[in-house]
Write an enzyme that holds these catalytic residues in place. Structure first.
Site, PDB file in Angstrom:
ATOM      1  N   THR A 151       0.820  -1.327   0.051  1.00  0.00           N
ATOM      2  CA  THR A 151      -0.078   0.012  -0.062  1.00  0.00           C
ATOM      3  C   THR A 151       0.803   1.086  -0.043  1.00  0.00           C
ATOM      4  O   THR A 151       1.787   1.394   0.549  1.00  0.00           O
ATOM      5  CB  THR A 151      -0.957  -0.084   1.306  1.00  0.00           C
ATOM      6  OG1 THR A 151      -1.685   1.144   1.253  1.00  0.00           O
ATOM      7  CG2 THR A 151      -0.221  -0.113   2.497  1.00  0.00           C
ATOM      8  N   ASP A 152       0.349   2.369  -0.605  1.00  0.00           N
ATOM      9  CA  ASP A 152       0.855   3.541  -0.606  1.00  0.00           C
ATOM     10  C   ASP A 152       1.060   4.168   0.977  1.00  0.00           C
ATOM     11  O   ASP A 152       1.956   4.980   1.249  1.00  0.00           O
ATOM     12  CB  ASP A 152       0.522   4.443  -1.328  1.00  0.00           C
ATOM     13  CG  ASP A 152      -1.223   4.817  -0.938  1.00  0.00           C
ATOM     14  OD1 ASP A 152      -1.903   4.493   0.007  1.00  0.00           O
ATOM     15  OD2 ASP A 152      -1.749   5.689  -1.567  1.00  0.00           O
ATOM     16  N   GLU A 153       0.270   3.499   1.887  1.00  0.00           N
ATOM     17  CA  GLU A 153       0.046   4.142   3.227  1.00  0.00           C
ATOM     18  C   GLU A 153       1.687   4.123   3.930  1.00  0.00           C
ATOM     19  O   GLU A 153       1.724   4.484   5.057  1.00  0.00           O
ATOM     20  CB  GLU A 153      -0.942   3.617   4.209  1.00  0.00           C
ATOM     21  CG  GLU A 153      -2.351   3.647   3.426  1.00  0.00           C
ATOM     22  CD  GLU A 153      -3.425   3.465   4.108  1.00  0.00           C
ATOM     23  OE1 GLU A 153      -3.428   3.472   5.098  1.00  0.00           O
ATOM     24  OE2 GLU A 153      -4.571   3.054   3.357  1.00  0.00           O
ATOM     25  N   TYR A 177      -1.814  -0.446  10.909  1.00  0.00           N
ATOM     26  CA  TYR A 177      -1.818  -1.057   9.674  1.00  0.00           C
ATOM     27  C   TYR A 177      -0.616  -0.761   8.608  1.00  0.00           C
ATOM     28  O   TYR A 177       0.009  -1.663   8.054  1.00  0.00           O
ATOM     29  CB  TYR A 177      -3.319  -0.639   8.835  1.00  0.00           C
ATOM     30  CG  TYR A 177      -3.279  -1.025   7.340  1.00  0.00           C
ATOM     31  CD1 TYR A 177      -3.233  -2.154   6.838  1.00  0.00           C
ATOM     32  CD2 TYR A 177      -3.265   0.127   6.306  1.00  0.00           C
ATOM     33  CE1 TYR A 177      -3.280  -2.554   5.570  1.00  0.00           C
ATOM     34  CE2 TYR A 177      -3.308  -0.251   5.080  1.00  0.00           C
ATOM     35  CZ  TYR A 177      -3.471  -1.500   4.499  1.00  0.00           C
ATOM     36  OH  TYR A 177      -3.345  -1.803   3.367  1.00  0.00           O
ATOM     37  N   LYS A 181       1.969  -3.348   7.161  1.00  0.00           N
ATOM     38  CA  LYS A 181       2.694  -3.525   5.862  1.00  0.00           C
ATOM     39  C   LYS A 181       4.041  -3.089   5.541  1.00  0.00           C
ATOM     40  O   LYS A 181       4.663  -3.716   4.602  1.00  0.00           O
ATOM     41  CB  LYS A 181       1.505  -2.677   5.101  1.00  0.00           C
ATOM     42  CG  LYS A 181       0.205  -3.149   5.003  1.00  0.00           C
ATOM     43  CD  LYS A 181      -0.040  -4.554   4.536  1.00  0.00           C
ATOM     44  CE  LYS A 181       0.373  -4.589   2.791  1.00  0.00           C
ATOM     45  NZ  LYS A 181      -0.220  -5.950   2.384  1.00  0.00           N
TER      46      LYS A 181
HETATM   47  P1  NAD Z   1      -9.609  -7.517   2.351  1.00  0.00           P
HETATM   48  O1  NAD Z   1      -9.460  -7.010   3.834  1.00  0.00           O
HETATM   49  O2  NAD Z   1     -10.761  -7.197   1.536  1.00  0.00           O
HETATM   50  O3  NAD Z   1      -9.211  -8.900   2.152  1.00  0.00           O
HETATM   51  C1  NAD Z   1      -8.021  -9.670   2.674  1.00  0.00           C
HETATM   52  C2  NAD Z   1      -8.347 -11.091   2.478  1.00  0.00           C
HETATM   53  O4  NAD Z   1      -7.282 -11.937   3.419  1.00  0.00           O
HETATM   54  C3  NAD Z   1      -9.733 -11.568   3.021  1.00  0.00           C
HETATM   55  O5  NAD Z   1     -10.334 -12.517   2.212  1.00  0.00           O
HETATM   56  C4  NAD Z   1      -9.165 -12.408   4.271  1.00  0.00           C
HETATM   57  O6  NAD Z   1     -10.089 -13.571   4.559  1.00  0.00           O
HETATM   58  C5  NAD Z   1      -7.748 -12.606   3.737  1.00  0.00           C
HETATM   59  N1  NAD Z   1      -6.849 -13.111   5.098  1.00  0.00           N
HETATM   60  C6  NAD Z   1      -6.955 -12.265   6.202  1.00  0.00           C
HETATM   61  N2  NAD Z   1      -5.948 -12.839   6.928  1.00  0.00           N
HETATM   62  C7  NAD Z   1      -5.756 -14.141   6.387  1.00  0.00           C
HETATM   63  C8  NAD Z   1      -4.702 -14.871   6.865  1.00  0.00           C
HETATM   64  N3  NAD Z   1      -4.030 -15.262   8.006  1.00  0.00           N
HETATM   65  N4  NAD Z   1      -4.379 -16.136   5.892  1.00  0.00           N
HETATM   66  C9  NAD Z   1      -5.168 -16.358   4.610  1.00  0.00           C
HETATM   67  N5  NAD Z   1      -6.003 -15.271   4.394  1.00  0.00           N
HETATM   68  C10 NAD Z   1      -6.199 -14.147   5.179  1.00  0.00           C
HETATM   69  O7  NAD Z   1      -8.257  -6.706   1.714  1.00  0.00           O
HETATM   70  P2  NAD Z   1      -8.189  -5.997   0.447  1.00  0.00           P
HETATM   71  O8  NAD Z   1      -8.701  -4.494   0.107  1.00  0.00           O
HETATM   72  O9  NAD Z   1      -8.688  -6.940  -0.844  1.00  0.00           O
HETATM   73  O10 NAD Z   1      -6.785  -5.891   0.122  1.00  0.00           O
HETATM   74  C11 NAD Z   1      -5.861  -6.788  -0.335  1.00  0.00           C
HETATM   75  C12 NAD Z   1      -4.438  -6.470  -0.314  1.00  0.00           C
HETATM   76  O11 NAD Z   1      -4.120  -4.979  -1.135  1.00  0.00           O
HETATM   77  C13 NAD Z   1      -3.819  -5.956   1.151  1.00  0.00           C
HETATM   78  O12 NAD Z   1      -2.751  -6.649   1.382  1.00  0.00           O
HETATM   79  C14 NAD Z   1      -3.940  -4.471   1.368  1.00  0.00           C
HETATM   80  O13 NAD Z   1      -3.036  -4.213   2.093  1.00  0.00           O
HETATM   81  C15 NAD Z   1      -3.418  -4.127  -0.173  1.00  0.00           C
HETATM   82  N6  NAD Z   1      -4.019  -2.715  -0.492  1.00  0.00           N
HETATM   83  C16 NAD Z   1      -5.334  -2.444  -0.667  1.00  0.00           C
HETATM   84  C17 NAD Z   1      -5.816  -1.390  -0.987  1.00  0.00           C
HETATM   85  C18 NAD Z   1      -7.382  -1.102  -0.829  1.00  0.00           C
HETATM   86  O14 NAD Z   1      -7.794  -0.088  -1.168  1.00  0.00           O
HETATM   87  N7  NAD Z   1      -8.214  -2.047  -0.564  1.00  0.00           N
HETATM   88  C19 NAD Z   1      -5.081  -0.320  -1.191  1.00  0.00           C
HETATM   89  C20 NAD Z   1      -3.506  -0.510  -1.293  1.00  0.00           C
HETATM   90  C21 NAD Z   1      -3.058  -1.793  -1.022  1.00  0.00           C
HETATM   91  P1  TYD Z   2     -10.870   4.029   3.925  1.00  0.00           P
HETATM   92  O1  TYD Z   2     -11.612   3.567   2.871  1.00  0.00           O
HETATM   93  O2  TYD Z   2     -10.866   3.196   5.545  1.00  0.00           O
HETATM   94  O3  TYD Z   2      -9.354   3.716   3.261  1.00  0.00           O
HETATM   95  P2  TYD Z   2      -7.835   4.293   3.861  1.00  0.00           P
HETATM   96  O4  TYD Z   2      -8.138   4.701   5.291  1.00  0.00           O
HETATM   97  O5  TYD Z   2      -7.091   2.985   3.698  1.00  0.00           O
HETATM   98  O6  TYD Z   2      -7.602   5.364   3.144  1.00  0.00           O
HETATM   99  O7  TYD Z   2     -11.138   5.432   3.895  1.00  0.00           O
HETATM  100  C1  TYD Z   2     -10.696   6.513   3.057  1.00  0.00           C
HETATM  101  C2  TYD Z   2     -10.804   7.793   3.595  1.00  0.00           C
HETATM  102  O8  TYD Z   2     -12.185   8.219   3.830  1.00  0.00           O
HETATM  103  C3  TYD Z   2     -10.140   8.216   4.682  1.00  0.00           C
HETATM  104  O9  TYD Z   2      -9.571   9.509   4.807  1.00  0.00           O
HETATM  105  C4  TYD Z   2     -11.032   7.970   6.111  1.00  0.00           C
HETATM  106  C5  TYD Z   2     -12.362   8.494   5.540  1.00  0.00           C
HETATM  107  N1  TYD Z   2     -13.473   7.614   5.972  1.00  0.00           N
HETATM  108  C6  TYD Z   2     -14.462   8.556   6.547  1.00  0.00           C
HETATM  109  O10 TYD Z   2     -14.628   9.954   6.503  1.00  0.00           O
HETATM  110  N2  TYD Z   2     -15.609   7.850   7.008  1.00  0.00           N
HETATM  111  C7  TYD Z   2     -15.805   6.706   7.011  1.00  0.00           C
HETATM  112  O11 TYD Z   2     -16.691   6.018   7.286  1.00  0.00           O
HETATM  113  C8  TYD Z   2     -14.599   5.648   6.488  1.00  0.00           C
HETATM  114  C9  TYD Z   2     -14.914   4.331   6.470  1.00  0.00           C
HETATM  115  C10 TYD Z   2     -13.513   6.586   6.026  1.00  0.00           C
END
Ligand code: NAD
Ligand code: TYD
Length: 384
Positions: A151-153, A177, A181
């Protein structure tokens, strides 16, 4: 046609060439991005085997993969990435050559309430997976590849005029988080430098699209609107995120797996910065429009504001800010563009519209998430 070849970049992945078939292990494939990636990959790589390993935590939803369950190329295994022996057995049995590692605890707010799960899954889980690779795959193998999705975070937060995150930006994670990561990224790097494991990492910005668990901003707002709940905006709503459609993310990951250089990090972004407030306003206006255009929606969603003649914007409520809330994220996508010829293709208006439509058309999916019955589906479908 592949632009970059091994001759141009001797370290490009893999040495086998683009058309070789792969045997993929996708961790976290029942989560939001993982499930989208599995569908994307299965649709484009006919001959590849795809094995999903997912623990099915609250965020894992096997119904998101239902369309693939009877596909002979596909296998689902419920299991924990922390279990090195389980992973080793799977790597052996399935002769896996490529791991695409999505599995994680992924929600910042949950990490503030309970950081331990994040350290366990994101740090120890990644360590266990890497160790399984080291113990199972041949040393220094050219035909095995570990791709880590991050992630960019990890880069921390930006001021309004700061340049967007480049790959050489110092790590400054601010939430548990992001810190977990960041640790996992360092482990991946170390396994290349110490053991010669072929690794790549992508750090991407906020994703949106189908199958996203309605705890993240966009699906939460859509589902709250459809069920007549308030729209909670943290703080002043002026935090900025760079939104990337999940399909573009999948294309980006594919580019890195196929043409990325070993031991390189690639930032994948949408080039699409929005304040939370503007984004939520846009979503509200889209929903208002849809209710005007489609009279059936007022019958299906009687609690939604437009069904009572109100504007969706009336539902916005400013709530207490998230502790340590990062102000701005933005990705500099130059490396992806110049090295891998990748640029996001889905414009935000199109992407948001199609996402809203997906939630309108897949009510059963999110209703089952809200009432918890998505967790019973596995039992009903597979146990007896
Ligand atoms: P998500 O929370 O929707 O899915 C995570 C999945 O991992 C789930 O299916 C969960 O059951 C599985 N999981 C959790 N713990 C586990 C374990 N111990 N063993 C096996 N499986 C396990 O997450 P996402 O949004 O799909 O994100 C996927 C990846 O992308 C993550 O690594 C996250 O850090 C990264 N990412 C997500 C975003 C975003 O906007 N969603 C942005 C940047 C990076
Ligand atoms: P989120 O989807 O949780 O992603 P991330 O924290 O990884 O960026 O949140 C996106 C942005 O929206 C973040 O600035 C937090 C804000 N946010 C709200 O204002 N209200 C909400 O209920 C949620 C879930 C997020």
């Amino acid at each position: 046609m592949t632009i970059w070849s091994g001759a141009v970049f001797p370290n490009s992945c893999p040495s086998r060439g683009r058309m070789a078939t792969r045997r993929l292990l996708v961790t976290g494939g029942a989560g939001f991005i993982g499930a989208n990636f599995v569908h994307y990959w299965a649709g484009r790589h006919d001959a590849d085997r795809i094995v999903v390993l997912d623990l099915l935590t609250y965020a894992g939803n096997r119904t998101s993969l239902a369309a693939l369950e009877s596909d002979p190329r596909f296998r689902f295994m419920q299991g924990d990435i922390v279990d090195t022996e389980l992973v080793r057995a799977l790597l052996d049995e399935e002769n896996i050559d490529t791991i695409v590692h999505f599995a994680a605890e992924s929600h910042v707010d949950r990490s503030i309430h309970g950081p331990a799960d994040f350290v366990r899954t994101n740090l120890m889980g990644t360590a266990a997976l890497l160790e399984a690779c080291r113990l199972t795959w041949p040393a220094q193998s050219d035909s095995h590849h570990f791709h880590h999705v991050s992630t960019d975070e990890v880069y921390g937060t930006l001021g309004p005029d700061d340049p967007a995150f480049r790959e050489d930006k110092q790590y400054e994670p601010n939430s548990p988080y992001a810190a977990s990561k960041a640790g996992s990224d360092h482990l991946v790097r170390a396994y290349h430098h110490t053991y010669g494991l072929r690794v790549t990492t992508s750090n991407c910005s906020n994703n949106y699209g189908p199958y996203q668990f309605p705890e993240k901003l966009i699906p939460l707002m859509i589902v709250n609107l459809l069920t007549g709940k308030p729209l909670p905006i943290y703080g002043d709503g002026l935090n900025v995120r760079d939104w990337l459609h999940v399909e573009d993310h999948c294309v980006g990951i594919e580019a890195v797996i196929e043409r990325g250089r070993v031991d390189q990090t690639y930032n994948v972004g949408g080039g699409n910065e929005w304040t939370n407030l503007d984004l939520v306003h846009g979503l509200c206006d889209l929903l208002d429009e849809q209710f005007t255009a489609r009279p059936d929606l007022a019958t299906r969603f009687p609690d939604a504001p437009p069904a009572a003649g109100k504007s969706c914007r009336d539902q916005i409520e400013f709530v207490t800010d998230r502790p340590g809330h990062d102000r701005r994220y933005a990705i500099d996508g130059e490396k992806m563009a110049s090295e891998l010829d990748f640029r996001p293709r889905i414009g935000f208006t199109t992407g948001l519209r199609s996402t809203v439509d997906w939630y309108l058309d897949n009510e059963a999916w999110w209703r089952a998430v809200l009432d918890g019955s998505y967790r019973d589906w596995v039992a009903k479908q597979y146990e007896g």
